[in-house]
Write a protein that holds these residues in place. Structure first.
Motif, PDB file in Angstrom:
ATOM      1  N   ALA A  69       6.708  23.751  43.592  1.00 45.74           N
ATOM      2  CA  ALA A  69       7.978  24.475  43.665  1.00 45.74           C
ATOM      3  C   ALA A  69       8.462  24.769  42.247  1.00 45.74           C
ATOM      4  CB  ALA A  69       9.003  23.654  44.418  1.00 45.74           C
ATOM      5  N   GLN A  70       8.762  26.023  41.967  1.00 44.69           N
ATOM      6  CA  GLN A  70       9.208  26.434  40.638  1.00 44.69           C
ATOM      7  C   GLN A  70      10.684  26.812  40.685  1.00 44.69           C
ATOM      8  OE1 GLN A  70       7.146  26.149  38.155  1.00 44.69           O
ATOM      9  NE2 GLN A  70       5.270  25.823  39.327  1.00 44.69           N
ATOM     10  N   PRO A  71      11.499  26.311  39.745  1.00 45.34           N
ATOM     11  CA  PRO A  71      12.917  26.708  39.738  1.00 45.34           C
ATOM     12  C   PRO A  71      13.062  28.193  39.445  1.00 45.34           C
ATOM     13  CG  PRO A  71      12.349  25.517  37.717  1.00 45.34           C
ATOM     14  CD  PRO A  71      11.161  25.408  38.634  1.00 45.34           C
TER      15      PRO A  71
ATOM     16  N   ASP B 199      18.527  31.827  40.389  1.00 46.92           N
ATOM     17  CA  ASP B 199      19.163  31.161  41.527  1.00 46.92           C
ATOM     18  C   ASP B 199      20.347  30.336  41.031  1.00 46.92           C
ATOM     19  OD1 ASP B 199      19.904  29.719  43.732  1.00 46.92           O
ATOM     20  OD2 ASP B 199      17.903  28.966  44.210  1.00 46.92           O
ATOM     21  N   THR B 200      21.546  30.687  41.481  1.00 48.65           N
ATOM     22  CA  THR B 200      22.750  30.009  40.988  1.00 48.65           C
ATOM     23  C   THR B 200      22.862  28.565  41.455  1.00 48.65           C
ATOM     24  OG1 THR B 200      24.040  30.860  42.864  1.00 48.65           O
ATOM     25  CG2 THR B 200      24.034  32.179  40.835  1.00 48.65           C
TER      26      THR B 200
ATOM     27  N   TYR C 287      19.428  27.739  35.883  1.00 51.86           N
ATOM     28  CA  TYR C 287      20.268  28.937  35.790  1.00 51.86           C
ATOM     29  C   TYR C 287      21.502  28.652  34.942  1.00 51.86           C
ATOM     30  CZ  TYR C 287      23.651  32.520  37.153  1.00 51.86           C
ATOM     31  OH  TYR C 287      24.602  33.509  37.135  1.00 51.86           O
ATOM     32  N   TRP C 288      22.173  27.546  35.243  1.00 51.29           N
ATOM     33  CA  TRP C 288      23.405  27.214  34.533  1.00 51.29           C
ATOM     34  C   TRP C 288      23.117  26.780  33.107  1.00 51.29           C
ATOM     35  CZ3 TRP C 288      27.641  28.982  36.457  1.00 51.29           C
ATOM     36  CH2 TRP C 288      27.713  29.226  37.834  1.00 51.29           C
TER      37      TRP C 288
ATOM     38  N   THR D 235      23.561  20.844  29.266  1.00 49.01           N
ATOM     39  CA  THR D 235      24.611  20.797  30.277  1.00 49.01           C
ATOM     40  C   THR D 235      24.244  19.709  31.266  1.00 49.01           C
ATOM     41  OG1 THR D 235      23.496  22.495  31.612  1.00 49.01           O
ATOM     42  CG2 THR D 235      25.197  23.246  30.074  1.00 49.01           C
ATOM     43  N   ALA D 236      25.259  19.045  31.803  1.00 53.78           N
ATOM     44  CA  ALA D 236      25.007  17.972  32.769  1.00 53.78           C
ATOM     45  C   ALA D 236      26.073  18.019  33.851  1.00 53.78           C
ATOM     46  CB  ALA D 236      25.009  16.616  32.073  1.00 53.78           C
TER      47      ALA D 236
END
Length: 333
Positions: free
Chosen positions: A70-72, A76-77, A82-83, A139-140
């Motif tokens: 599975a690839q991100p 995709d928000t 993405y973020w 980012t976390a």
């Protein structure tokens, strides 16, 4: 930080080479370049210290065997990637506002001056600050923020030390946006002793890549995914390990551990039920060393699929899908 290895080798410092300019590079081409070496974000996985990715899964990526994983989706928000990409310039701008340090993009994949498969993609370069040259933006979310409670997580520290090794620089700042509302900045100084232990382990991993030999699995969920991708299954084939003492001992250990887990799970269930019975209808229980919450969750809505198909059997063939089977690991003694 976890021990890597005690062997140390001299580390040559020097300016990194600009391997590929990225200003007009497509994401597909950028990913292809990444496959040619170990980048900063690969460093912890390469040495077995990434909580999200095993060395085996990284090996699949570097050898082009990850198509079934599975690839991100970067668009995709609901994906962290993405973020992370969207907020990177915001984190960099907030860092400048908070510290006064100016930053700029590098727009290149950098390469170690003497170890060609050690690569680095810097988020930003810090300018005009003696002894501080690299900015790493992170980012976390709610879950990820827990990993930052005691400072920079180990896998990020290894990423930064890898970047310092590639570039020959002295220090980096890591700016992390926690839960979208708190920016914290951490300084990481170059650690030549750690780098001297890190590089031989990266060399070892890259030898797995160049020799097309998978590294050993480490027991993680990532390694499990990688194994299922690498070996989808060959029905009807039996391998005989009865004369392999090492694997026979491993099998015996597996059976013993499973028996111990089963016994402990039974004890856990008994202890849990004893407390539940004592609590009755209470929703919270307090003990000398902690507490338990035992509340009813909110009602949820669903679809009675069995009834739906009974009332409308024509829908079964109209919306039928085939799910590929997965390999099941069953133990018999």
């Amino acid at each position: 930080m976890s021990q890597l290895i005690q062997e140390e080798k001299p580390v040559r410092k020097g300016s990194a080479l600009r391997l590929v300019e990225t200003r007009t590079l497509s994401r597909t081409d950028w990913l292809a370049v990444r496959r040619t070496g170990i980048g900063g974000s690969d460093a912890a996985a390469a040495v077995g210290l990434n909580p999200y990715k095993s060395a085996l899964e990284l090996w699949l990526e570097k050898t082009g065997r990850d198509a079934e994983l599975a690839q991100p989706d970067p668009h995709d928000t609901t994906e962290p990637v993405y973020w992370g990409t969207l907020l990177e310039p915001i984190v960099a701008a907030a860092y400048t506002q908070q510290t006064g340090n100016r930053v700029r993009k590098v727009n290149a994949v950098l390469q170690h001056p003497t170890i060609p498969y050690m690569l680095a993609n810097l988020d930003r370069e810090i300018v005009g600050v003696p002894g501080l040259q690299i900015l790493e933006c992170k980012t976390a979310g709610e879950f990820g923020a827990k990993l930052w409670r005691d400072g920079v997580p180990e896998y990020v520290q290894l990423q930064v030390q890898h970047q310092l090794a590639v570039t020959g620089k002295r220090a980096a700042d890591v700016a992390v946006l926690l839960c979208g509302q708190q920016l914290t900045v951490h300084r990481i100084e170059r650690d030549d002793e750690l780098i001297a232990r890190l590089i031989p382990l990266e060399v070892q991993f890259w030898q797995y890549v160049t020799s097309d030999t998978p590294p050993p699995a480490d027991g993680s969920e990532s390694a499990d995914r990688a194994l299922r991708c690498l070996y989808p299954g060959n029905a009807g084939v039996t391998v005989d390990f009865t004369n392999d003492r090492r694997l026979s001992a491993t099998f015996a250990d597996l059976v013993a551990v499973r028996a111990e887990i089963e016994a402990r799970e039974q004890q856990e269930a008994k202890s849990k039920q004893t407390i539940q019975q004592a609590m009755g209808d209470a929703s919270r229980a307090v003990f000398e060393t902690g507490e338990i919450s035992f509340k009813r969750s909110k009602d949820s809505a669903g679809v009675d699929l069995k009834r739906l198909l009974a009332d409308h059997p024509e829908l079964e063939s109209q919306y039928a899908i085939t799910k590929p089977g997965s390999r099941r690991f069953l133990v018999s003694i």
